[in-house]
Scaffold this active site. Structure first.
Site, PDB file in Angstrom:
ATOM      1  N   ILE A  10      40.449  59.958  45.129  1.00  0.00           N
ATOM      2  CA  ILE A  10      40.700  61.039  44.158  1.00  0.00           C
ATOM      3  C   ILE A  10      40.147  60.710  42.770  1.00  0.00           C
ATOM      4  O   ILE A  10      39.882  61.611  41.982  1.00  0.00           O
ATOM      5  CB  ILE A  10      42.210  61.397  44.107  1.00  0.00           C
ATOM      6  CG1 ILE A  10      42.426  62.821  43.595  1.00  0.00           C
ATOM      7  CG2 ILE A  10      43.005  60.369  43.304  1.00  0.00           C
ATOM      8  CD1 ILE A  10      43.802  63.386  43.859  1.00  0.00           C
ATOM      9  N   ASN A  23      55.419  56.708  39.888  1.00  0.00           N
ATOM     10  CA  ASN A  23      56.852  56.389  40.035  1.00  0.00           C
ATOM     11  C   ASN A  23      57.532  56.756  38.724  1.00  0.00           C
ATOM     12  O   ASN A  23      56.869  57.070  37.736  1.00  0.00           O
ATOM     13  CB  ASN A  23      57.063  54.921  40.417  1.00  0.00           C
ATOM     14  CG  ASN A  23      56.517  53.979  39.369  1.00  0.00           C
ATOM     15  OD1 ASN A  23      56.960  53.983  38.221  1.00  0.00           O
ATOM     16  ND2 ASN A  23      55.532  53.176  39.750  1.00  0.00           N
ATOM     17  N   GLY A  31      48.698  51.773  45.202  1.00  0.00           N
ATOM     18  CA  GLY A  31      48.191  52.990  45.848  1.00  0.00           C
ATOM     19  C   GLY A  31      47.341  53.854  44.927  1.00  0.00           C
ATOM     20  O   GLY A  31      46.534  53.346  44.133  1.00  0.00           O
ATOM     21  N   VAL A  32      47.542  55.143  45.020  1.00  0.00           N
ATOM     22  CA  VAL A  32      46.739  56.088  44.226  1.00  0.00           C
ATOM     23  C   VAL A  32      47.012  55.902  42.727  1.00  0.00           C
ATOM     24  O   VAL A  32      46.107  56.028  41.893  1.00  0.00           O
ATOM     25  CB  VAL A  32      46.975  57.543  44.723  1.00  0.00           C
ATOM     26  CG1 VAL A  32      48.362  58.048  44.420  1.00  0.00           C
ATOM     27  CG2 VAL A  32      45.924  58.476  44.163  1.00  0.00           C
ATOM     28  N   ASP A  33      48.237  55.578  42.405  1.00  0.00           N
ATOM     29  CA  ASP A  33      48.624  55.339  41.007  1.00  0.00           C
ATOM     30  C   ASP A  33      47.815  54.169  40.430  1.00  0.00           C
ATOM     31  O   ASP A  33      47.239  54.270  39.326  1.00  0.00           O
ATOM     32  CB  ASP A  33      50.131  55.013  41.000  1.00  0.00           C
ATOM     33  CG  ASP A  33      50.775  55.107  39.631  1.00  0.00           C
ATOM     34  OD1 ASP A  33      50.120  55.587  38.698  1.00  0.00           O
ATOM     35  OD2 ASP A  33      51.952  54.691  39.514  1.00  0.00           O
ATOM     36  N   THR A 121      53.227  59.801  50.848  1.00  0.00           N
ATOM     37  CA  THR A 121      52.966  59.414  52.251  1.00  0.00           C
ATOM     38  C   THR A 121      52.470  57.979  52.397  1.00  0.00           C
ATOM     39  O   THR A 121      52.117  57.556  53.502  1.00  0.00           O
ATOM     40  CB  THR A 121      51.939  60.360  52.916  1.00  0.00           C
ATOM     41  OG1 THR A 121      50.672  60.205  52.262  1.00  0.00           O
ATOM     42  CG2 THR A 121      52.389  61.802  52.851  1.00  0.00           C
TER      43      THR A 121
HETATM   44  N1  AR6 Z   1      42.659  58.481  46.306  1.00  0.00           N
HETATM   45  C1  AR6 Z   1      43.341  59.384  47.027  1.00  0.00           C
HETATM   46  N2  AR6 Z   1      44.430  59.075  47.755  1.00  0.00           N
HETATM   47  C2  AR6 Z   1      44.834  57.788  47.762  1.00  0.00           C
HETATM   48  C3  AR6 Z   1      44.174  56.780  47.019  1.00  0.00           C
HETATM   49  C4  AR6 Z   1      43.032  57.171  46.264  1.00  0.00           C
HETATM   50  N3  AR6 Z   1      42.341  56.307  45.533  1.00  0.00           N
HETATM   51  N4  AR6 Z   1      44.821  55.600  47.236  1.00  0.00           N
HETATM   52  C5  AR6 Z   1      45.836  55.863  48.091  1.00  0.00           C
HETATM   53  N5  AR6 Z   1      45.840  57.172  48.412  1.00  0.00           N
HETATM   54  P1  AR6 Z   1      50.728  55.982  47.576  1.00  0.00           P
HETATM   55  P2  AR6 Z   1      53.391  57.222  47.276  1.00  0.00           P
HETATM   56  C6  AR6 Z   1      46.728  57.918  49.304  1.00  0.00           C
HETATM   57  O1  AR6 Z   1      51.285  54.757  48.215  1.00  0.00           O
HETATM   58  O2  AR6 Z   1      53.626  57.108  48.736  1.00  0.00           O
HETATM   59  C7  AR6 Z   1      52.736  53.546  43.752  1.00  0.00           C
HETATM   60  O3  AR6 Z   1      52.959  52.180  43.597  1.00  0.00           O
HETATM   61  C8  AR6 Z   1      47.437  57.152  50.386  1.00  0.00           C
HETATM   62  O4  AR6 Z   1      46.595  57.004  51.539  1.00  0.00           O
HETATM   63  O5  AR6 Z   1      49.661  55.832  46.585  1.00  0.00           O
HETATM   64  O6  AR6 Z   1      53.629  58.546  46.602  1.00  0.00           O
HETATM   65  C9  AR6 Z   1      53.480  54.358  42.691  1.00  0.00           C
HETATM   66  O7  AR6 Z   1      53.538  53.694  41.448  1.00  0.00           O
HETATM   67  C10 AR6 Z   1      48.625  58.042  50.660  1.00  0.00           C
HETATM   68  O8  AR6 Z   1      48.286  59.024  51.625  1.00  0.00           O
HETATM   69  O9  AR6 Z   1      51.900  56.823  46.825  1.00  0.00           O
HETATM   70  C11 AR6 Z   1      54.829  54.502  43.294  1.00  0.00           C
HETATM   71  O10 AR6 Z   1      55.623  53.364  43.053  1.00  0.00           O
HETATM   72  C12 AR6 Z   1      48.870  58.753  49.339  1.00  0.00           C
HETATM   73  O11 AR6 Z   1      47.766  58.458  48.503  1.00  0.00           O
HETATM   74  C13 AR6 Z   1      54.548  54.614  44.776  1.00  0.00           C
HETATM   75  O12 AR6 Z   1      53.301  53.955  44.983  1.00  0.00           O
HETATM   76  C14 AR6 Z   1      50.133  58.318  48.636  1.00  0.00           C
HETATM   77  O13 AR6 Z   1      50.263  56.912  48.762  1.00  0.00           O
HETATM   78  C15 AR6 Z   1      54.364  56.059  45.182  1.00  0.00           C
HETATM   79  O14 AR6 Z   1      54.249  56.112  46.578  1.00  0.00           O
END
Ligand code: AR6
Length: 178
Positions: A10, A23, A31-33, A121
């Site tokens: 993204i 968060n 992750g995405v964050d 997710t």
């Molecule tokens: N671009 C698009 N989607 C992504 C990317 C990216 N670069 N990286 C991961 N995803 P997650 P949550 C997808 O774990 O479950 C963080 O530490 C990934 O495949 O990023 O909402 C925050 O600070 C998944 O489908 O977020 C919070 O503490 C989706 O993004 C916690 O994680 C969400 O995965 C939030 O958890």
């Protein structure tokens, strides 16, 4: 409102706003964050700190908006998804709030193109199938949808991408991330 589905990172998307799965601290994470803060640079964190100082933590289901720093997007909308704990109805309602509140902030800021990751997710373990249903339904039912031109669902992992493809309710397009 057009719905698009792509498989991409993204942080590469040139939308008016991209949504972050944050968060409640708003101070970054994995992750995405992690990817958004890493690629977007310190302007995003500084804007998040300013919001924290003003309003405190961001509650689950709520959303805030900041600059996108060095990213190709204009804004980042940070929303806090629910941690899946098996309380299905409560968790589903909170996830729907994330999509609705992000779209409402988008409209307030005249965002026409917005890209969502698959909120909750990953690290938060929301079941992907249920999350995809909520994402698509909530976006489709959004009251102000005529004010948004395009919503892009950005899937990062194959499992989410295949689920969205199967839902078959959105138009498939090729990558627009260059
Ligand atoms: N671009 C698009 N989607 C992504 C990317 C990216 N670069 N990286 C991961 N995803 P997650 P949550 C997808 O774990 O479950 C963080 O530490 C990934 O495949 O990023 O909402 C925050 O600070 C998944 O489908 O977020 C919070 O503490 C989706 O993004 C916690 O994680 C969400 O995965 C939030 O958890």
């Amino acid at each position: 409102m057009i719905l698009e589905l792509i498989k991409a990172d993204i942080t590469t998307i040139k939308a008016d706003a991209i949504v972050n799965g944050a968060n409640s601290s708003l101070l970054g994470g994995g992750g995405v964050d992690g990817a958004i803060h890493r690629t977007g640079g310190k302007a995003i964190l500084e804007a998040c700190v300013a919001i924290r100082n003003k309003q405190g933590k961001c509650k689950t289901g709520n959303a805030v908006i900041t600059t996108a720093g060095n990213l190709p997007a204009k804004y980042v909308i940070h929303t806090v998804g629910p941690v899946w704990n098996g309380e299905s109805e409560k968790n589903k309602a909170l996830l729907a709030d994330c999509y609705r509140n992000s779209l409402a902030l988008a409209v307030e800021n005249e965002v026409k193109i917005i890209a969502f990751p698959n909120i909750s997710t990953g690290i938060y373990h929301f079941p992907k199938d249920k999350a995809a249903d909520i994402a698509i339904t909530t976006v489709n039912n959004f009251a102000g949808k005529e004010k948004i031109e395009k919503v892009i669902f950005v899937c990062f992992d194959d499992e989410n991408y295949m689920l969205y493809v199967k839902k078959n309710s959105i138009a498939l397009t090729s990558d627009m991330s260059d």
